[in-house]
Structure formats: C-alpha cells, structure tokens
Motif scaffolding. Structure first.
Motif, PDB file in Angstrom:
ATOM      1  N   ASP A  63      45.714  65.222 106.496  1.00  0.00           N
ATOM      2  CA  ASP A  63      46.223  65.184 107.865  1.00  0.00           C
ATOM      3  C   ASP A  63      46.291  66.604 108.408  1.00  0.00           C
ATOM      4  N   PHE A  64      45.489  66.865 109.423  1.00  0.00           N
ATOM      5  CA  PHE A  64      45.560  68.131 110.152  1.00  0.00           C
ATOM      6  C   PHE A  64      46.409  67.873 111.387  1.00  0.00           C
ATOM      7  N   ASP A  81      48.499  72.821 110.606  1.00  0.00           N
ATOM      8  CA  ASP A  81      49.379  72.391 109.525  1.00  0.00           C
ATOM      9  C   ASP A  81      48.622  71.323 108.744  1.00  0.00           C
ATOM     10  N   THR A  82      48.718  71.364 107.414  1.00  0.00           N
ATOM     11  CA  THR A  82      47.984  70.392 106.604  1.00  0.00           C
ATOM     12  C   THR A  82      48.906  69.633 105.657  1.00  0.00           C
ATOM     13  N   LYS A  90      39.828  60.815  87.006  1.00  0.00           N
ATOM     14  CA  LYS A  90      39.764  61.024  85.556  1.00  0.00           C
ATOM     15  C   LYS A  90      41.140  60.985  84.881  1.00  0.00           C
ATOM     16  N   SER A  91      42.122  61.638  85.472  1.00  0.00           N
ATOM     17  CA  SER A  91      43.445  61.746  84.836  1.00  0.00           C
ATOM     18  C   SER A  91      44.472  60.757  85.374  1.00  0.00           C
ATOM     19  N   GLY A  92      44.209  60.217  86.573  1.00  0.00           N
ATOM     20  CA  GLY A  92      45.182  59.352  87.217  1.00  0.00           C
ATOM     21  C   GLY A  92      46.299  60.125  87.904  1.00  0.00           C
ATOM     22  N   GLU A  93      46.227  61.458  87.815  1.00  0.00           N
ATOM     23  CA  GLU A  93      47.246  62.314  88.438  1.00  0.00           C
ATOM     24  C   GLU A  93      47.183  62.197  89.966  1.00  0.00           C
ATOM     25  N   THR A  94      48.358  62.155  90.583  1.00  0.00           N
ATOM     26  CA  THR A  94      48.424  62.164  92.046  1.00  0.00           C
ATOM     27  C   THR A  94      48.928  63.522  92.504  1.00  0.00           C
ATOM     28  N   PHE A  95      48.598  63.868  93.730  1.00  0.00           N
ATOM     29  CA  PHE A  95      49.094  65.111  94.313  1.00  0.00           C
ATOM     30  C   PHE A  95      49.519  64.862  95.746  1.00  0.00           C
ATOM     31  N   ASN A  96      50.475  65.672  96.178  1.00  0.00           N
ATOM     32  CA  ASN A  96      51.039  65.570  97.515  1.00  0.00           C
ATOM     33  C   ASN A  96      51.409  66.994  97.927  1.00  0.00           C
ATOM     34  N   LYS A  97      50.594  67.599  98.752  1.00  0.00           N
ATOM     35  CA  LYS A  97      50.750  69.009  99.100  1.00  0.00           C
ATOM     36  C   LYS A  97      50.856  69.193 100.617  1.00  0.00           C
ATOM     37  N   THR A  98      51.494  70.272 100.987  1.00  0.00           N
ATOM     38  CA  THR A  98      51.539  70.679 102.392  1.00  0.00           C
ATOM     39  C   THR A  98      51.147  72.146 102.468  1.00  0.00           C
ATOM     40  N   GLY A  99      50.679  72.548 103.632  1.00  0.00           N
ATOM     41  CA  GLY A  99      50.294  73.942 103.798  1.00  0.00           C
ATOM     42  C   GLY A  99      49.706  74.187 105.169  1.00  0.00           C
ATOM     43  N   SER A 120      45.586  77.052 102.440  1.00  0.00           N
ATOM     44  CA  SER A 120      46.567  77.294 101.388  1.00  0.00           C
ATOM     45  C   SER A 120      47.590  76.173 101.412  1.00  0.00           C
ATOM     46  N   SER A 121      47.841  75.606 100.238  1.00  0.00           N
ATOM     47  CA  SER A 121      48.841  74.532 100.177  1.00  0.00           C
ATOM     48  C   SER A 121      49.579  74.611  98.846  1.00  0.00           C
TER      49      SER A 121
END
Length: 127
Positions: A63-64, A81-82, A90-99, A120-121
């Motif tokens: 989301d921009f 803003d991102t 592959k790992s099933g890992e989730t991520f949730n970042k802002t920047g 950058s986030s």
C-alpha cells in the motif's frame, strides 16, 4: 505521477515487470535501493527482484499512501508512506512492515519517467 506510482504498486504485488519497463528510464548506472540492498539497472530490478517475488511469495500486499509529489521544471520527486505485508512460500514466514519510499522522476521526451527509487521499511510496531 500518482497514476504511475499506482501502476508500479500493481507491478510489485503481481510480479509484473511491465509497469517498470513503461515508467522507468533505463540508463547505464541506474540503481534502485531497498532496505540496505540494491539493484543495478532496470533489468536487474525486474529480473532479480520484481518478477521472482511472484514465485517466492504466497502473497504480497503493498500500500502506497500519503503520496506527495514536488515538481521543479523537468525534475520531480515523490514521497510515499508504505505498508508491505506478505508470506514467504518456502518458510511460511509472514511479514508486516511499514516505511517510506522516494521516487525520483525526470521528464524525458515529454514523459515523466522514474530514474531512481529508495525504499526503507521495518517491522510494524506491535500494539
């Protein structure tokens, strides 16, 4: 330029290099930065970052927002803003970042083209 930014957002989310080929100025020495990494040249960005993510990720939601553009003659920059969320296949890992992200534009033959990006986030703060 807001429309260009939204098309690039679509390209990232869908692993589609077409918006990048259309809206980026392909020149020798072009570099695109993201959270400490870089791609050198438009082909590197598309072939080693944008397109492979469609296979490496289960999903990518980008989301921009708060898009602010400043124009000076044939040069412009956009601050964004991102929020980026996804799941690694592959790992099933989730991520949730802002920047934040910066897009630099140059008017080439009457058309605005991206000449550089810097993103950058960091992990979203836990509530």
């Amino acid at each position: 330029m807001k429309d260009i930014i939204k098309q690039i957002e679509y390209g990232w989310e869908n692993g589609d290099g077409a918006p990048f080929k259309k809206h980026f100025f392909d020149f020798k020495g072009a570099r695109y930065f993201e959270s400490g990494g870089q791609n050198v040249g438009l082909s590197d960005l598309i072939e080693h970052h944008v397109e492979p993510e469609k296979d490496a990720l289960v999903f990518l939601s980008l989301d921009f927002s708060n898009i602010q553009t400043h124009v000076e003659d044939d040069f412009a920059w956009t601050l964004v803003d991102t929020t980026v969320q996804g799941k690694v296949r592959k790992s099933g890992e989730t991520f949730n970042k802002t920047g934040f992200q910066t897009f630099l534009f140059k008017k080439v033959n009457g058309e605005w083209l991206v000449v550089h990006t810097h993103s950058s986030s960091r992990n979203r703060a836990k509530d």
